[in-house]
Write an enzyme that holds these catalytic residues in place. Sequence first.
Site, PDB file in Angstrom:
ATOM      1  N   VAL A  64      59.340  52.246  54.193  1.00 46.96           N
ATOM      2  CA  VAL A  64      60.729  52.353  54.680  1.00 46.96           C
ATOM      3  C   VAL A  64      61.399  53.685  54.328  1.00 46.96           C
ATOM      4  O   VAL A  64      62.472  53.986  54.839  1.00 46.96           O
ATOM      5  CB  VAL A  64      61.607  51.187  54.167  1.00 46.96           C
ATOM      6  N   ASN A  90      64.464  43.957  53.626  1.00 50.37           N
ATOM      7  CA  ASN A  90      64.070  43.246  52.399  1.00 50.37           C
ATOM      8  C   ASN A  90      63.322  44.106  51.377  1.00 50.37           C
ATOM      9  O   ASN A  90      63.378  43.845  50.180  1.00 50.37           O
ATOM     10  CB  ASN A  90      63.192  42.048  52.814  1.00 50.37           C
ATOM     11  N   TYR A 158      68.405  50.502  39.889  1.00 56.59           N
ATOM     12  CA  TYR A 158      68.299  49.304  40.747  1.00 56.59           C
ATOM     13  C   TYR A 158      69.708  48.755  41.044  1.00 56.59           C
ATOM     14  O   TYR A 158      70.035  48.474  42.203  1.00 56.59           O
ATOM     15  CB  TYR A 158      67.452  48.256  40.029  1.00 56.59           C
ATOM     16  N   LYS A 162      71.633  48.423  44.690  1.00 62.41           N
ATOM     17  CA  LYS A 162      72.076  47.137  45.243  1.00 62.41           C
ATOM     18  C   LYS A 162      73.586  47.150  45.514  1.00 62.41           C
ATOM     19  O   LYS A 162      74.059  46.537  46.474  1.00 62.41           O
ATOM     20  CB  LYS A 162      71.685  45.988  44.306  1.00 62.41           C
TER      21      LYS A 162
END
Length: 253
Positions: A64, A90, A158, A162
């Site tokens: 991706v 995802n 992370y 998010k």
Amino acid sequence: MPNLNNKVALITGARRGMGRAHALTLAKYGAKVVVTDISQGECQQVVEEINKQGGHALALKLDVTQKDEVAQVFQAAVQKFGRIDVLVNNAGIAEFQSFLIMSEEEWDKTLDINLKGQFLCAQAAAIQMKKQGSGAIVNIASVAMGQQGIGLPNIAHYCASKGGIAALTEALAVELAQFNIRVNCVAPGIIETPMINTVKSDPKTFEAMLAQVPLRRAGKPEEVSELVAFLASDDSSYMTGSVVVIDGGWLAG
Ligand code: NDP
């Protein structure tokens, strides 16, 4: 039961874990599924499972972070199935590192896969969905996205990625509504996939995490897939810009 008949769904990071469960579940509800991940061989195994269920699917290799690959994969998917109605953004990684020694490379790698990857795929999907006059994008964030009353150490990159996904969801929902494209976000808590193996290898830490979850267990990938299928289907036709938490009550506890 959500009806995904005549819909085509592309899922990233779908060779295993939640992505695999989303692929099988969306196929179960009638979607033709494009199963993508960095390993085409393992995607093909998911395709074979879908075929056994009587569904239709295609396995394609997709990193991706690579814009050219994203363009090629969306083109191949449209060539095979004629359209893209659903994107499940995802793919993601969670690599633990203490903030004081986190390198620029580690930061960039996580942000590239988790956040830039969602940008590239959402853009490719939205261009196709605009031509069709409709579409649904489901972005996968996490309860670690910030502003939820929990803070997680050793995973700052992370958490930042998010948080970016939640903001991206809201911005895209507003901008793409004029094209009848809905954009929602799912924010899971602790879900039983290979991603949590590192945490599980320290049973004390894992038990302490589960102790904060009122349902006292990790979620199953399929439990998240049911929510993804709902957001992908026309049953959620008045939902866009929502960030839906699915966490066994963790944030409420
Ligand atoms: P998994 O690690 O089981 O699956 C993620 C998949 O994404 C892997 O196959 C992984 O491959 C793949 N991937 C990694 N980098 C790329 C890339 N550049 N391009 C395409 N695919 C890639 O994790 P989960 O199923 O648990 O996670 C799915 C999503 O859910 C992620 O976005 C994650 O952040 C999120 N999430 C997970 C939670 C959990 O508790 N499990 C909680 C909250 C959110 P590889 O293994 O080779 O890296």
